[in-house]
Design a protein around this motif. Sequence first.
Motif, PDB file in Angstrom:
ATOM      1  N   GLY A  44      36.430  26.885 -36.097  1.00 18.97           N
ATOM      2  CA  GLY A  44      37.075  27.639 -35.027  1.00 18.97           C
ATOM      3  C   GLY A  44      36.262  27.790 -33.761  1.00 18.97           C
ATOM      4  N   HIS A  45      35.280  26.905 -33.556  1.00 16.54           N
ATOM      5  CA  HIS A  45      34.420  27.002 -32.377  1.00 16.54           C
ATOM      6  C   HIS A  45      34.879  26.117 -31.227  1.00 16.54           C
ATOM      7  CE1 HIS A  45      31.520  29.463 -34.462  1.00 16.54           C
ATOM      8  NE2 HIS A  45      31.488  28.594 -35.450  1.00 16.54           N
ATOM      9  N   VAL A  46      35.994  25.419 -31.401  1.00 12.44           N
ATOM     10  CA  VAL A  46      36.438  24.471 -30.382  1.00 12.44           C
ATOM     11  C   VAL A  46      37.887  24.744 -30.008  1.00 12.44           C
ATOM     12  CG1 VAL A  46      36.838  22.022 -29.895  1.00 12.44           C
ATOM     13  CG2 VAL A  46      34.829  22.710 -31.210  1.00 12.44           C
ATOM     14  N   ASP A  47      38.148  24.782 -28.722  1.00 14.14           N
ATOM     15  CA  ASP A  47      39.498  24.920 -28.193  1.00 14.14           C
ATOM     16  C   ASP A  47      40.098  23.512 -28.147  1.00 14.14           C
ATOM     17  OD1 ASP A  47      41.788  25.780 -26.967  1.00 14.14           O
ATOM     18  OD2 ASP A  47      40.856  26.067 -25.005  1.00 14.14           O
ATOM     19  N   LEU A  48      41.007  23.225 -29.072  1.00 13.59           N
ATOM     20  CA  LEU A  48      41.552  21.873 -29.177  1.00 13.59           C
ATOM     21  C   LEU A  48      42.610  21.584 -28.121  1.00 13.59           C
ATOM     22  CD1 LEU A  48      42.077  21.348 -33.006  1.00 13.59           C
ATOM     23  CD2 LEU A  48      40.328  20.371 -31.545  1.00 13.59           C
ATOM     24  N   PRO A  49      42.524  20.416 -27.494  1.00 13.76           N
ATOM     25  CA  PRO A  49      43.601  20.016 -26.586  1.00 13.76           C
ATOM     26  C   PRO A  49      44.825  19.587 -27.399  1.00 13.76           C
ATOM     27  CG  PRO A  49      41.932  18.293 -26.704  1.00 13.76           C
ATOM     28  CD  PRO A  49      41.432  19.454 -27.522  1.00 13.76           C
ATOM     29  N   LEU A  50      45.980  19.640 -26.775  1.00 12.26           N
ATOM     30  CA  LEU A  50      47.225  19.264 -27.442  1.00 12.26           C
ATOM     31  C   LEU A  50      47.147  17.833 -27.979  1.00 12.26           C
ATOM     32  CD1 LEU A  50      50.090  19.936 -28.271  1.00 12.26           C
ATOM     33  CD2 LEU A  50      50.845  19.249 -25.986  1.00 12.26           C
ATOM     34  N   SER A  51      46.476  16.951 -27.271  1.00 10.40           N
ATOM     35  CA  SER A  51      46.368  15.559 -27.719  1.00 10.40           C
ATOM     36  C   SER A  51      45.684  15.460 -29.085  1.00 10.40           C
ATOM     37  CB  SER A  51      45.617  14.709 -26.691  1.00 10.40           C
ATOM     38  OG  SER A  51      44.309  15.217 -26.496  1.00 10.40           O
ATOM     39  N   MET A  52      44.711  16.323 -29.344  1.00 14.21           N
ATOM     40  CA  MET A  52      44.024  16.317 -30.642  1.00 14.21           C
ATOM     41  C   MET A  52      44.949  16.852 -31.730  1.00 14.21           C
ATOM     42  SD  MET A  52      41.266  15.539 -32.318  1.00 14.21           S
ATOM     43  CE  MET A  52      39.881  15.452 -31.211  1.00 14.21           C
ATOM     44  N   LEU A  53      45.715  17.901 -31.408  1.00  5.91           N
ATOM     45  CA  LEU A  53      46.683  18.421 -32.379  1.00  5.91           C
ATOM     46  C   LEU A  53      47.733  17.357 -32.698  1.00  5.91           C
ATOM     47  CD1 LEU A  53      47.270  22.112 -31.223  1.00  5.91           C
ATOM     48  CD2 LEU A  53      45.975  21.300 -33.202  1.00  5.91           C
ATOM     49  N   GLU A  54      48.131  16.594 -31.701  1.00  2.49           N
ATOM     50  CA  GLU A  54      49.109  15.520 -31.926  1.00  2.49           C
ATOM     51  C   GLU A  54      48.536  14.449 -32.855  1.00  2.49           C
ATOM     52  OE1 GLU A  54      49.912  14.589 -27.825  1.00  2.49           O
ATOM     53  OE2 GLU A  54      51.701  15.859 -27.801  1.00  2.49           O
ATOM     54  N   LYS A  55      47.265  14.093 -32.659  1.00  5.01           N
ATOM     55  CA  LYS A  55      46.612  13.118 -33.551  1.00  5.01           C
ATOM     56  C   LYS A  55      46.571  13.647 -34.981  1.00  5.01           C
ATOM     57  CE  LYS A  55      43.370  10.854 -30.379  1.00  5.01           C
ATOM     58  NZ  LYS A  55      41.936  10.645 -30.069  1.00  5.01           N
TER      59      LYS A  55
ATOM     60  N   ALA B  30      48.548  15.855 -36.312  1.00  2.05           N
ATOM     61  CA  ALA B  30      49.917  15.888 -36.839  1.00  2.05           C
ATOM     62  C   ALA B  30      50.322  14.520 -37.374  1.00  2.05           C
ATOM     63  CB  ALA B  30      50.891  16.351 -35.753  1.00  2.05           C
ATOM     64  N   VAL B  31      49.942  13.468 -36.682  1.00  5.42           N
ATOM     65  CA  VAL B  31      50.251  12.104 -37.140  1.00  5.42           C
ATOM     66  C   VAL B  31      49.497  11.802 -38.431  1.00  5.42           C
ATOM     67  CG1 VAL B  31      49.973   9.656 -36.589  1.00  5.42           C
ATOM     68  CG2 VAL B  31      50.847  11.230 -34.845  1.00  5.42           C
ATOM     69  N   ILE B  32      48.236  12.145 -38.473  1.00  4.47           N
ATOM     70  CA  ILE B  32      47.416  11.874 -39.660  1.00  4.47           C
ATOM     71  C   ILE B  32      47.954  12.624 -40.875  1.00  4.47           C
ATOM     72  CG2 ILE B  32      45.129  12.251 -40.708  1.00  4.47           C
ATOM     73  CD1 ILE B  32      43.981  11.762 -37.818  1.00  4.47           C
ATOM     74  N   PHE B  33      48.295  13.914 -40.693  1.00  2.97           N
ATOM     75  CA  PHE B  33      48.778  14.731 -41.806  1.00  2.97           C
ATOM     76  C   PHE B  33      50.277  14.581 -42.054  1.00  2.97           C
ATOM     77  CE2 PHE B  33      45.049  17.593 -40.609  1.00  2.97           C
ATOM     78  CZ  PHE B  33      44.244  17.126 -41.634  1.00  2.97           C
ATOM     79  N   LYS B  34      50.961  13.881 -41.146  1.00  5.63           N
ATOM     80  CA  LYS B  34      52.414  13.668 -41.245  1.00  5.63           C
ATOM     81  C   LYS B  34      53.168  14.999 -41.261  1.00  5.63           C
ATOM     82  CE  LYS B  34      51.759   9.269 -43.433  1.00  5.63           C
ATOM     83  NZ  LYS B  34      51.433   8.584 -44.614  1.00  5.63           N
ATOM     84  N   VAL B  35      52.837  15.848 -40.285  1.00  2.00           N
ATOM     85  CA  VAL B  35      53.493  17.149 -40.127  1.00  2.00           C
ATOM     86  C   VAL B  35      53.805  17.340 -38.642  1.00  2.00           C
ATOM     87  CG1 VAL B  35      52.295  18.208 -42.106  1.00  2.00           C
ATOM     88  CG2 VAL B  35      51.311  18.408 -39.811  1.00  2.00           C
ATOM     89  N   PRO B  36      54.760  18.224 -38.326  1.00  2.00           N
ATOM     90  CA  PRO B  36      54.993  18.541 -36.907  1.00  2.00           C
ATOM     91  C   PRO B  36      53.808  19.318 -36.338  1.00  2.00           C
ATOM     92  CG  PRO B  36      56.756  19.430 -38.310  1.00  2.00           C
ATOM     93  CD  PRO B  36      55.720  18.878 -39.212  1.00  2.00           C
ATOM     94  N   VAL B  37      53.575  19.188 -35.050  1.00  2.00           N
ATOM     95  CA  VAL B  37      52.463  19.880 -34.394  1.00  2.00           C
ATOM     96  C   VAL B  37      52.551  21.393 -34.619  1.00  2.00           C
ATOM     97  CG1 VAL B  37      51.415  20.401 -32.153  1.00  2.00           C
ATOM     98  CG2 VAL B  37      52.159  18.085 -32.647  1.00  2.00           C
ATOM     99  N   GLU B  38      53.784  21.913 -34.681  1.00  2.00           N
ATOM    100  CA  GLU B  38      53.976  23.354 -34.832  1.00  2.00           C
ATOM    101  C   GLU B  38      53.317  23.922 -36.080  1.00  2.00           C
ATOM    102  OE1 GLU B  38      56.558  21.169 -34.527  1.00  2.00           O
ATOM    103  OE2 GLU B  38      57.500  21.654 -32.620  1.00  2.00           O
ATOM    104  N   VAL B  39      53.118  23.091 -37.091  1.00  2.00           N
ATOM    105  CA  VAL B  39      52.528  23.548 -38.357  1.00  2.00           C
ATOM    106  C   VAL B  39      51.149  24.162 -38.132  1.00  2.00           C
ATOM    107  CG1 VAL B  39      51.557  22.699 -40.551  1.00  2.00           C
ATOM    108  CG2 VAL B  39      53.843  22.029 -39.842  1.00  2.00           C
ATOM    109  N   PHE B  40      50.415  23.670 -37.156  1.00  2.00           N
ATOM    110  CA  PHE B  40      49.070  24.184 -36.910  1.00  2.00           C
ATOM    111  C   PHE B  40      49.090  25.596 -36.335  1.00  2.00           C
ATOM    112  CE2 PHE B  40      48.705  19.566 -36.720  1.00  2.00           C
ATOM    113  CZ  PHE B  40      47.770  19.373 -37.724  1.00  2.00           C
TER     114      PHE B  40
END
Length: 121
Positions: free
Chosen positions: A48-59, A61-71
């Motif tokens: 929890g030490h990093v503010d993730l950009p949306l692009s990282m959450l999108e990556k 989501a693809v890897i885990f095969k879930v919608p971005v909203e899950v995070f």
Amino acid sequence: MHKIKTRGLQNLVAQNIIELRKKKNILQKDLAIQLGIKTKELSLIENGHVDLPLSMLEKLAVIFKVPVEVFLLPLTSNDRRDEPFIDKARLLDTIDKSKLNFVLNLLDIFIDNKLEPQGIA
């Protein structure tokens, strides 16, 4: 990625990444490789030490095969839902209008009961 203090949403996202990674049996070093970052960077994310950009959450989501909203939703190890909450909410669009009003009224009653202060017995 910017290093900042651990708190709130970042902690939620971090915990969800850890839980999804473990559910999918992906090692931290393997996830780091898939994301194109170092394992140490992934460790900072998972702590929890990093503010993730949306692009990282999108990556992710693809890897885990879930919608971005899950995070952004609380997950628990005992969560038996097959679908994320957002997907279930989207199903409301498919319900007949009269049945939808009934469901929404039930939700209102449930929410009202949860928000009422508990009386002293």
